[in-house]
Design a protein around this motif. Structure first.
Motif, PDB file in Angstrom:
ATOM      1  N   GLU A 323       0.832  -1.205   0.000  1.00 48.04           N
ATOM      2  CA  GLU A 323       0.000   0.000   0.000  1.00 48.04           C
ATOM      3  C   GLU A 323       0.870   1.259   0.000  1.00 48.04           C
ATOM      4  O   GLU A 323       0.488   2.284  -0.564  1.00 48.04           O
ATOM      5  N   LYS A 326       2.014   1.639  -3.538  1.00 52.13           N
ATOM      6  CA  LYS A 326       0.907   2.175  -4.334  1.00 52.13           C
ATOM      7  C   LYS A 326       0.753   3.672  -4.128  1.00 52.13           C
ATOM      8  O   LYS A 326       0.615   4.441  -5.083  1.00 52.13           O
ATOM      9  N   THR A 596      -9.083   2.109  -7.302  1.00 54.89           N
ATOM     10  CA  THR A 596      -8.735   0.726  -7.667  1.00 54.89           C
ATOM     11  C   THR A 596      -8.707   0.504  -9.173  1.00 54.89           C
ATOM     12  O   THR A 596      -8.280  -0.550  -9.629  1.00 54.89           O
ATOM     13  N   TRP A 598      -7.354   0.760 -12.875  1.00 56.35           N
ATOM     14  CA  TRP A 598      -6.100   1.025 -13.564  1.00 56.35           C
ATOM     15  C   TRP A 598      -6.210   2.222 -14.501  1.00 56.35           C
ATOM     16  O   TRP A 598      -5.306   3.054 -14.580  1.00 56.35           O
TER      17      TRP A 598
END
Length: 699
Positions: A323, A326, A596, A598
């Protein structure tokens, strides 16, 4: 090139290497049998860390204590009390031997760190009511830890820690706004040295269980020659483009920085090749050094490693490490994309071209020559991102594969060159143990920074947390924008004297909760991840902030440029990074919070790059031609529209879920600026690298 110029370059490289050695943890270079003492301890430390990552099962407190014990042992044996001779006491600054005085202190410091293990059962039963022995050893450990931190890191962190310790005891005597109920000696010692809330806290745990393995992996890559391979690969790809060596420096530093976590080591590894090449194609020495500084500093922002702090962020925010990757991805890659853009602008302003292709490495030949370095890195990424194993397991497996690569690399080279295999195998084994020693030495500063910062964290958790938030609220007058500016400046100032990891720990402990709380009081929702990344970014930017930025001094030594001017130029390049934290504090889309999709993530990344490009054009005074003063506000408006579409949407009355309709406005303004500047593009601006080097056909 004259002999004098060659000698100046060699002197600069030597100075930069000395700075890198100091950061790596090479202090003394004793002679005789003593030269094996520190490497033996370092290799033993590495083997211990590999053991707890595989077969050796120990309590977390044991691991932290032993980890700190090794670090203290190496510091007092490796670093003299003074760097230079003072007061006529030679043994306090001895570098060719290890004085008995330091052997004694090293052993005492190590045993003090191990005390919590040696009397673990007794300490757990009397926590909160320490006996006299606990207090004496606890105070001794605290003093020796701060002295060790002073020797290897410098005086800044110990001074800050001493200030907090004094505040803990003197709180009742402070003015009303700063008043604090204070603590007793028993409670202080119990918190700092008998629990996992002080010195043995989360930062030291992350250092002991995760960071060591990644630093060791980076040391093995470096010892195997991956740093040189990365820069040659970058040159083969980008060296022929406009400003090619500068672009290669950015790519090479980014690849090296992913596993290095050290700005200075990155500069010495890549800058040795790229800075002379940048000067060769026409970059002034100051700008060549500044590009390397900006690229190497930002290497710590690049996922998946991001230096030691990324793992601590995961623990503090209580999220899986992936995370953090990300959240950090878009700001980091947008920052690097903007740095490519800036060096392209600089090349355009200076009228430069790239290097002739016949002077560059051939791409496929270069790529294949070091493809074996990519395999352990690919395994590490696969383990971290795809199958999502723990960072410890991922790093351990990557190290195992790296050992295999290092064992085979030299014998294969010897076989191809038709040389004896025996000496090649011996060299492989020596290189592996040298990497183990280097990795442990690299870890000394990290271990001490996390342990010493744990003192500050421990004092804050004694009850200062709420008071600090209140003080920050008063100082910033409850204004979240002013508070962020204060936090940014404080991070830059503190970071001038601290490693980035320690800067992050200190600032995150003091300000991250306050940012979230004060923003919430003003109806702003700031994710805790954003607040921690904000502190992390400005801690890293301190590496090139004058007048102390050590990264700038290292690059300036190689380029033979003025260090302060290099730092200022590097900071001007890094301004495009400095705006990102302010943007993702208020626009959590940039850290992919609750995103979430792409396609949505790619859109946000593309527009973040556009916004950063526009900001770079505004601050560098150039887009495709020199800016006119009235164009700067237009570039800044592109930045706002691309990075804060939510703010613009709110201004014009669009609902939040329609904020991306602002993006076309940014693209239209950017396109108009291109059309306005296109007629002003300088004609025939470029010159070849050979012409630049020979000083002819200057535009």
């Amino acid at each position: 090139m004259s002999d004098t110029e060659i000698q100046e370059i060699d002197d600069g490289l030597e100075l930069a290497r000395k700075m890198a050695e100091e950061e790596e943890g090479i202090g003394r270079k004793p002679l005789g049998f003593e030269k094996w003492v520190i490497p033996f301890i370092a290799v033993t430390w590495s083997l211990f860390q590999l053991s707890i990552a595989s077969w050796l099962i120990l309590d977390s407190t044991y691991i932290r204590s032993i980890h700190l014990g090794f670090a203290l042992l190496i510091v007092f044996l490796n670093f003299p009390f003074f760097r230079k001779k003072k007061f006529g006491l030679r043994f306090l600054s001895a570098t060719k031997r290890i004085p008995v005085f330091d052997y004694i202190i090293a052993i005492v410091a190590c045993l003090s760190a191990l005390y919590i293990v040696l009397d673990f059962e007794g300490i757990t039963t009397r926590y909160g009511a320490p006996i006299q022995r606990d207090i004496v050893i606890g105070i001794l450990l605290t003093i020796l830890l701060l002295e060790a931190a002073r020797r290897v890191i410098g005086p800044a962190l110990p001074i800050i820690a001493i200030f907090f310790c004094a505040y803990a005891f003197l709180g009742p005597h402070m003015p009303d706004v700063l008043a604090f109920k204070g603590v007793s000696l028993n409670r202080f010692v119990g918190q700092m040295t008998m629990s996992t809330e002080g010195i043995y806290g989360i930062p030291l745990d992350v250092s002991a269980t995760i960071v060591f393995l990644f630093v060791l992996f980076g040391a093995m890559l470096d010892k195997a020659g991956a740093g040189h391979y990365f820069i040659q690969l970058a040159l083969s790809l980008l060296g022929g483009f406009k400003g090619g060596p500068a672009k290669a420096a950015i790519m090479g530093s980014g690849l090296t920085g992913m596993v290095s976590g050290s700005s200075i080591a990155n500069i010495v590894t890549t800058g040795t090749f790229t800075i002379p090449m940048m000067k060769k194609v026409g970059y002034p020495a100051t700008k060549a050094a500044a590009v390397e500084v900006a690229a190497s500093t930002d290497g710590q922002l690049a996922p998946p490693i991001m230096g030691a702090a990324a793992f601590i962020i995961a623990e503090y925010v209580n999220v899986p490490y992936v995370e953090v990757i990300k959240a950090a991805a878009i700001p980091a890659f947008a920052s690097y994309a903007a740095l490519f853009y800036i060096v392209h602008i600089e090349a355009s302003k200076l009228g430069l071209r790239g290097m002739p292709r016949n002077e560059l490495p051939v791409f496929f030949k270069t790529f294949l020559s070091g493809i074996h370095f990519m395999i352990p890195i690919a395994l590490l990424l696969y383990e971290l991102v795809v199958v999502r194993h723990s960072p410890e397991l991922a790093a351990f497996r990557a190290i195992g594969l790296m050992v295999l690569v290092m064992i085979l690399q030299e014998p294969v080279k010897a076989y191809i060159a038709k040389k004896p295999i025996g000496p090649a195998i011996k060299k492989s084994i020596v290189d592996i143990f040298a990497a183990f020693a280097s990795g442990a030495r690299n870890m000394v500063s990290v271990a001490l920074a996390t342990a010493a910062a744990g003192i500050i964290v421990g004092v804050v958790s004694l009850g200062l947390g709420g008071l600090i938030t209140e003080i920050i609220d008063v100082v910033s007058m409850g204004n979240i924008y002013l508070m962020l500016v204060i936090t940014a400046f404080a991070s830059l100032i503190i970071g001038m004297g601290l490693p980035t990891t320690a800067t992050y720990i200190v600032m995150a402990s003091l300000t991250a909760p306050a940012i979230v709380t004060i923003a919430g009081a003003q109806d702003w929702f700031v994710p805790l991840m954003s607040a921690h990344l904000f502190c992390f970014y400005f801690g890293i930017l301190a590496d090139d902030t004058p007048p102390v930025g050590l990264a700038a001094y290292a690059a300036a030594a190689i380029a033979k440029s003025p260090p302060i001017a290099t730092g200022l130029q590097g900071f001007m390049y890094d301004i495009r990074t400095a705006i990102l934290p302010f943007m993702f504090i208020f626009n959590s889309d940039l850290i992919l919070h609750e995103i979430t999709s792409w396609s949505q993530a790619i859109l946000i990344f593309a527009m973040a790059c556009i916004g950063n490009f526009a900001f770079a054009s505004a601050t560098q005074g150039w887009f495709v031609a020199r800016n006119r003063i009235w164009e700067i506000p237009l570039f800044l408006s592109v930045t706002i529209c691309a990075m804060r579409p939510d703010a613009i949407a709110s201004l014009v009355g669009l609902p939040h879920d329609q904020r991306y309709y602002v993006y076309p406005v940014a693209l239209v303004i950017f396109g108009i600026l291109y059309l306005l500047q296109r007629p002003r593009i300088p004609k025939g601006e470029g010159r070849t690298a050979r012409e630049a080097f020979e000083g002819v056909n200057h535009s």
